[in-house]
Design an enzyme around this catalytic site. Structure first.
Site, PDB file in Angstrom:
ATOM      1  N   HIS A 172      -3.461 -15.497  27.251  1.00 36.51           N
ATOM      2  CA  HIS A 172      -3.470 -14.397  28.405  1.00 36.51           C
ATOM      3  C   HIS A 172      -3.944 -14.698  29.770  1.00 36.51           C
ATOM      4  CE1 HIS A 172      -5.123 -10.601  29.534  1.00 36.51           C
ATOM      5  NE2 HIS A 172      -4.844 -10.072  28.256  1.00 36.51           N
ATOM      6  N   ASP A 184      -3.325  -9.151  20.193  1.00 39.98           N
ATOM      7  CA  ASP A 184      -2.071  -8.948  19.388  1.00 39.98           C
ATOM      8  C   ASP A 184      -2.018  -9.740  18.066  1.00 39.98           C
ATOM      9  OD1 ASP A 184      -0.751  -8.480  22.609  1.00 39.98           O
ATOM     10  OD2 ASP A 184      -0.664  -6.789  20.945  1.00 39.98           O
TER      11      ASP A 184
END
Ligand code: SDX
Length: 429
Positions: free
Chosen positions: A306, A363
């Site tokens: 991320h 996700d």
């Protein structure tokens, strides 16, 4: 005492103001630096550059903190609903009972899609990706509904927001039913926002859909976790396109387009495709870990890493718990969950992932939740988009209300050819 930063260029020292946020984040305000120094700053991908000051969402990437208007996302996913969280993001405060009821009635009153829009759905090729359809349809809403005038009153603004939040959910379900050639199921006034979506997706004249409150709660949590995430790629797109004072529908349509990318919102679909590949190859994640670490291989572990979180994404933890509880409740095993768990186990102990601060993001488990609910794979990113709508709307609203708001127009450093003359075609080699 005001903090300042000093910048010395060619022997001259410039003083630049330091901005300190309510959670202690610090920034050097360079808005006057070019005028004073003649230099611009360069930051490809804006990874180190703040585009705005915002009161909506706070993230701490080192500690794995995420709060909407100061409230931890863990508390909202446990106690709130998606509609209440949307109200909080857009208006800045949790609604009173009266305000929430009024907002819910507005969402219900604006939940139908103009019947003429069905012709749009009927004319998309059957294999059209739902994100492409959604982005086009949201842009098309402007043709059916009025644009917010420059000086709109509160009521007009709230109706436009409710229209988007409600109709996008209806359009997503409508698009799915029409892709199957099935009867379109209309929203019902007696169902909540999330229950309505499940009913519009799965109800059928020959097999009435039975609303399961546990599944409704899972969808509430799923959409609360996706509701906002400060200046992510798609939100930055909404703010940038919105800065040209284009209508809200067009700005949101730009956000949907950005979210479609596999490095962003498209990752939830890409994670399932990756887990399925591992499953089809015998279930051993090791070859995929090797590929993810190979600099010469463009493959990346989908659902890992991320831009901000350099620790576990707090949303991933909640999503994993939700996933486990849902599969238990449905008394269902999903082999892809076992593979995801094994992949996570191996990766988080691997020095490459540790050194690069790569952990599961939202996700990584969200696709398994969507599979368990029965959402088709090519609609996974549409589910992300519906969840992110309140965030996009609140960020757009904050940007147009900002007295310092201006057209977004980044600069560049030119590295192309120096001045040269035009050469007639017959003299070119
Ligand atoms: C979302 O911004 C948001 O808030 C987004 C989001 C939201 O709610 O809006 O949180 C939603 O988009 C989540 C992210 C979904 N995307 C994926 O899961 C795709 C896989 N992840 C990556 O592509 C990547 O992790 C990014 C793009 C998400 C973040 O990348 P970074 O940290 O900004 O920077 P980078 O791409 O330069 O990576 C730094 C290093 C590189 O190695 P080096 O060249 O320094 O040696 O980490 C490596 C990268 O190669 N790396 C990975 C990796 N992610 C980063 N290596 C293998 N697998 C990965 N997944």
């Amino acid at each position: 005492m005001k903090k300042i930063a000093s910048l010395t260029l060619d022997g001259k020292t410039y003083e630049l103001p330091v901005v300190i946020g309510s959670e202690g984040e610090t920034a050097i305000d360079i808005s006057k630096a070019r005028k004073e120094t003649g230099f611009i700053t360069l930051d490809p991908g804006f990874a180190n550059t703040g585009s705005c000051q915002s009161s909506i969402t706070f993230m701490d990437g080192q500690k794995g903190i995420l709060r909407y208007r100061g409230i931890p996302v863990e508390q909202l996913s446990e106690h709130s609903t998606f509609v209440e969280t949307a109200y909080l993001l857009i208006n800045g405060e949790l609604p009173t009972r009266k305000e929430l009821s009024r907002f819910s009635i507005m969402l219900n009153d604006h939940s139908l899609v103009h019947e003429d829009m069905r012709a749009f759905f009927e004319n998309f090729p059957k294999r059209a990706h739902p994100m492409g359809i959604l982005s086009s349809m949201v842009n098309a809403l402007r043709a059916f509904y009025p644009e917010l005038p420059e000086r709109s009153d509160e009521e007009e603004i709230n109706i436009t927001f409710a229209r988007l939040l409600s109709k996008v959910r209806t359009m997503a379900a409508m698009s799915y039913k029409m892709s199957l050639g099935h009867k379109v199921i209309y929203p019902r006034h007696d169902l909540t926002y999330c229950a309505n979506f499940l009913n519009m997706m799965f109800d059928s004249p020959v097999r009435p859909y039975v609303i399961d409150e546990d599944l409704v709660k899972v969808l509430e949590v799923f959409w609360i976790l996706h509701a906002d995430h400060e200046q992510n790629c798609s939100t930055a797109a909404v703010r940038l396109v919105g800065s040209a004072r284009v209508n809200l529908y067009a700005a949101i349509s730009a956000g949907i387009a950005a979210l479609w990318g596999p490095l962003h919102g498209g990752a939830n679909q890409a994670v399932i495709e990756m887990l399925q590949q591992i499953y089809d190859n015998g279930g051993d994640p090791a070859p995929f870990i090797v590929r993810a670490k190979d600099k010469n291989d463009t493959f990346r572990l989908m659902g890992f890493g991320h831009s901000i979180y350099k620790t576990y994404d707090p949303r991933a933890r909640i999503m994993e718990k939700t996933c486990h509880k849902l599969l238990e409740k449905l008394n269902r095993d999903d082999p892809l969950l076992d593979i995801a768990r094994r992949l996570e186990e191996v990766a988080v102990k691997d020095s490459y992932f540790i050194d690069h601060n790569l952990y599961p993001n939202i996700d990584f488990y969200s696709g398994i939740v969507l599979r368990a609910i029965g959402i088709p794979l090519d609609m996974f990113t549409v589910m992300f988009a519906i969840g992110r709508l309140p965030g996009w709307i609140s960020q757009w609203k904050e940007s147009i209300d900002d007295p310092k708001w201006k057209l977004h127009r980044p600069r560049q450093i030119y590295i192309g050819p120096k001045m040269r003359d035009y050469i007639p075609i017959d003299e070119r080699s």
